[in-house]
Write a protein that holds these residues in place. Structure first.
Motif, PDB file in Angstrom:
ATOM      1  N   GLU A  45       0.858  -1.192   0.000  1.00  0.00           N
ATOM      2  CA  GLU A  45       0.000   0.000   0.000  1.00  0.00           C
ATOM      3  C   GLU A  45       0.889   1.235   0.000  1.00  0.00           C
ATOM      4  N   GLY A  46       1.386   1.582  -1.177  1.00  0.00           N
ATOM      5  CA  GLY A  46       2.187   2.776  -1.321  1.00  0.00           C
ATOM      6  C   GLY A  46       3.628   2.662  -0.867  1.00  0.00           C
ATOM      7  N   SER A  52      -0.396   3.959  -4.504  1.00  0.00           N
ATOM      8  CA  SER A  52      -0.635   2.733  -5.259  1.00  0.00           C
ATOM      9  C   SER A  52      -0.996   1.590  -4.314  1.00  0.00           C
ATOM     10  N   PHE A  53      -1.629   0.590  -4.879  1.00  0.00           N
ATOM     11  CA  PHE A  53      -1.965  -0.631  -4.156  1.00  0.00           C
ATOM     12  C   PHE A  53      -1.645  -1.792  -5.076  1.00  0.00           C
ATOM     13  N   SER A  73      -2.375  -4.521  -9.639  1.00  0.00           N
ATOM     14  CA  SER A  73      -2.092  -3.182  -9.119  1.00  0.00           C
ATOM     15  C   SER A  73      -3.179  -2.214  -9.547  1.00  0.00           C
ATOM     16  N   LEU A  76      -4.684   3.227  -4.973  1.00  0.00           N
ATOM     17  CA  LEU A  76      -5.312   2.883  -3.690  1.00  0.00           C
ATOM     18  C   LEU A  76      -6.641   3.609  -3.549  1.00  0.00           C
ATOM     19  N   LEU A  79     -10.140   2.525  -1.782  1.00  0.00           N
ATOM     20  CA  LEU A  79     -10.245   1.082  -1.566  1.00  0.00           C
ATOM     21  C   LEU A  79     -10.281   0.795  -0.062  1.00  0.00           C
ATOM     22  N   ILE A  84      -9.631  -4.427  -0.153  1.00  0.00           N
ATOM     23  CA  ILE A  84      -8.271  -4.963  -0.234  1.00  0.00           C
ATOM     24  C   ILE A  84      -8.296  -6.474  -0.058  1.00  0.00           C
TER      25      ILE A  84
END
Length: 106
Positions: A45-46, A52-53, A73, A76, A79, A84
């Motif tokens: 998570e970043g 980004s996820f 990917s 994020l 979300l 997740i």
């Protein structure tokens, strides 16, 4: 890899900071690796790209050797924790299906 092999890689390459969430301490990184071993997939998570996820799940051979990794990917954004978990579960299931197909065609 074993913890010792991972430590050797860390000594060789370090743990560079890409974002404020990057794991740069060996103990934190090894803790994350142990969690991945238990859960069977990895979540970021970043840690590498802000906002980004991604989730990664192994594709394995019949003897359990890693042959590939399936990575999903997305930004994020909004979300949720349940979102997740749903993405992780779908990714793991797809990787397991690919692993089974590899076994069936071997």
């Amino acid at each position: 890899l074993t913890d010792d092999a991972i430590r050797a890689l860390i000594r060789r390459h370090g743990l560079p900071r890409f974002t404020a969430k990057s794991l740069t301490q060996e103990t934190d990184f090894l803790g994350a690796v142990r969690r991945v071993r238990r859960e069977g997939y990895a979540v970021s998570e970043g840690e590498t790209i802000p906002g980004s996820f991604s989730v990664a799940a192994p594709i394995v051979t019949p003897d359990g050797a890693l042959t590939a990794v399936l990575v999903v990917s997305r930004p994020l954004g909004d979300l949720s924790r349940s979102g997740i978990k749903a993405v992780a579960a779908s990714t793991v299931e797809a990787a397991q299906q690919l692993s089974r197909r590899a076994i069936e065609t071997a």
